[in-house]
Structure formats: structure tokens, C-alpha cells
Enzyme design. Structure first.
Site, PDB file in Angstrom:
ATOM      1  N   GLY A   1       0.796  -1.216   0.000  1.00  0.00           N
ATOM      2  CA  GLY A   1       0.000   0.000   0.000  1.00  0.00           C
ATOM      3  C   GLY A   1       0.829   1.266   0.000  1.00  0.00           C
ATOM      4  N   SER A   2       0.145   2.376  -0.222  1.00  0.00           N
ATOM      5  CA  SER A   2       0.831   3.652  -0.430  1.00  0.00           C
ATOM      6  C   SER A   2       1.477   4.198   0.829  1.00  0.00           C
ATOM      7  CB  SER A   2      -0.159   4.674  -0.997  1.00  0.00           C
ATOM      8  OG  SER A   2      -1.262   4.847  -0.130  1.00  0.00           O
TER       9      SER A   2
ATOM     10  N   ASP B   1       1.991  -2.505   8.160  1.00  0.00           N
ATOM     11  CA  ASP B   1       1.144  -2.647   6.983  1.00  0.00           C
ATOM     12  C   ASP B   1       0.127  -1.509   6.955  1.00  0.00           C
ATOM     13  OD1 ASP B   1       0.115  -3.730   4.651  1.00  0.00           O
ATOM     14  OD2 ASP B   1      -0.142  -5.749   5.480  1.00  0.00           O
ATOM     15  N   GLY B   2      -0.531  -1.347   5.832  1.00  0.00           N
ATOM     16  CA  GLY B   2      -1.572  -0.352   5.685  1.00  0.00           C
ATOM     17  C   GLY B   2      -2.944  -0.971   5.862  1.00  0.00           C
TER      18      GLY B   2
ATOM     19  N   GLY C   1      -7.658  -4.226  -0.648  1.00  0.00           N
ATOM     20  CA  GLY C   1      -7.937  -3.346  -1.785  1.00  0.00           C
ATOM     21  C   GLY C   1      -6.881  -3.451  -2.872  1.00  0.00           C
TER      22      GLY C   1
ATOM     23  N   GLU D   1      -0.727 -10.881   3.074  1.00  0.00           N
ATOM     24  CA  GLU D   1      -0.663  -9.918   4.174  1.00  0.00           C
ATOM     25  C   GLU D   1      -1.084 -10.576   5.484  1.00  0.00           C
ATOM     26  OE1 GLU D   1      -1.565  -5.755   1.741  1.00  0.00           O
ATOM     27  OE2 GLU D   1      -3.225  -6.870   2.610  1.00  0.00           O
TER      28      GLU D   1
END
Length: 239
Positions: A33-34, A86-87, A101, A108
Site C-alpha cells: 500500500g501507499s 502494513d496499511g 484493496g 498480508e
């Protein structure tokens, strides 16, 4: 707004690393993720970064590890992970989260489940305004499935309450479904707002379906969240 969001992500990620990455830790999980981009960036800035072995949750996080000059390992080699960053797609008031997403949810969850400590970093848009999942994140609960099972599982999800359920499309760049790093399909199932007390029940109900590999509901796994707020500050939830 874009620069504010990026700054909030960076602030949360840097503080999460600075607060939680102990000198004694050797094995670190790096999620997707970002926001996790800034986690890898921060770890890559540390003078003792060579002491860490980093475990990726997918192709993107593998590239983050390598591009920041960090040592790459695998979950097969290192199943005992000291800490994972993690996001999340959405966070509720009990620190349950929706993930998947980016279509990496099973790997994950595997890495998170092998971790002594699991930290979520996100920006202010990922915190549910009502404390329930499925409020800000309206795309549905991601579910990784065996491709041959998609018709059966779509039917079953709708039978027990999904307002909408569909196989995730690859979009304009690909004809047909998204294929995960494990060669699986993703179904996105919208159950509306999910109260914290119902998250575990829903997770177990979906996970029990034959053909489901894993569910993008992470229940009782997160120790602490770091949220980059719109004003540039960082708020935390958990211990």
C-alpha cells in the site's frame, strides 16, 4: 489535498517505525500500500538497516524492500517475525481492519499472523467516522477465492446478506478478473456497515465457505494504529 494526504502518510509511517522498531528486532514484515512506501523509506534510512531481514507480503512490498537497500527474506525461511508494518483500507473502533484493496490480502494475513507485533499505518481517510467497517470503504470486503469456486461463492454471499458481490475486474488494462500473487480471484462483497461486535462472526462465516482462501477482515490482530491526520499530526489507537 494530495500533498496533505501524502504528508500525513509519511508522518504516520515515520513515527510508527521510530516508536516500535527496537534494536533487538531482526525480522520485519513489510506490507503493501501507499503508506507502507514511507515505512520502507524510513527503515532504509537507519544506520543499522543491514541487521534486518524484511519479509514481503507481495510483489509491491518486495520491490519496496529492494529499492530501499534492505535485505530480502521469505516467510518460508523466517516464519517467526518480530514486527510487521502494513496499511489498511478501513479501521474500526476495535482495531479490526479491512484489507485487500490491493489484492494482497492472503499474503498480508499470513505475514501478520506470523508476527509478534502488528502495526497499521494509514492516513485520516482510513479511520471509520462511525467506528464501523464498511462506512468509508464502500467497495466491499475483499475475499480471495479459488477461481473455479466464484459462481458458488457469489451465490452464497448474497444468500447471507451481501448487498452486492462481484468478482474484481482487472479494469482497462486487463480483460477479465484480477489475478492475485497466488493465482486466485478476488470477490468484493458489500455488507454495508459492519458493527465491531459482528466483524468476527462475518469473517468466520465467509472463511468457512469452500473455495475461500482468506478474507480481508483482520480481526484481533492489530496491536496499534498510527493515523496521519489532516492537520499534519499523528494520532494512535491501541497499546
Amino acid at each position: 489535498m494530495t500533498s496533505l494526504v501524502e504528508q500525513s502518510k509519511k508522518s504516520a509511517a515515520y513515527q510508527a517505525v521510530d516508536d516500535n522498531l527496537k534494536p533487538s528486532y531482526k525480522i520485519i514484515g513489510i506490507g503493501s500500500g501507499s503508506t507502507v512506501v514511507y515505512v520502507a523509506e524510513r527503515i532504509g534510512q537507519l544506520s543499522n538497516k543491514s541487521q534486518f531481514t524484511c519479509i514481503p507480503t507481495g510483489f509491491q512490498s518486495k520491490q519496496l524492500i529492494l529499492s530501499n537497500g534492505l535485505k530480502l527474506g521469505s516467510i518460508e525461511e523466517f516464519p517467526n517475525i518480530d514486527i510487521t508494518f502494513d496499511g489498511a483500507d478501513e479501521i474500526d473502533s476495535d482495531l479490526n481492519v479491512i484489507k485487500g484493496g490491493g489484492a494482497c490480502l492472503m499474503q498480508e494475513k499470513l505475514v501478520a499472523s506470523c508476527s509478534k507485533k502488528f502495526i497499521i499505518v494509514a492516513d485520516f481517510r482510513k479511520k471509520s467516522p462511525t467506528g464501523q467497517l464498511g462506512v468509508n470503504w464502500r467497495k466491499g470486503v475483499p475475499i480471495e477465492i479459488i477461481p473455479a469456486s466464484y459462481t458458488k461463492i457469489l451465490k452464497e454471499l448474497k444468500e447471507f446478506g451481501a448487498v452486492k458481490a462481484e468478482v474484481r475486474s482487472g479494469g482497462s488494462a486487463k480483460a477479465g478478473p484480477v489475478i492475485t500473487d497466488n493465482g486466485m480471484f478476488i470477490i468484493d462483497a458489500d455488507f454495508g456497515a459492519i458493527p465491531p461486535a459482528e466483524v468476527s462472526k462475518l469473517h468466520n462465516k465467509i472463511k468457512f465457505l469452500t473455495g475461500v482462501v482468506d478474507v480481508g477482515l483482520f480481526v484481533n490482530m492489530v496491536e496499534k494504529t498510527y493515523i496521519g491526520e489532516e492537520n499534519g499530526s499523528v494520532s494512535t489507537m491501541g497499546n
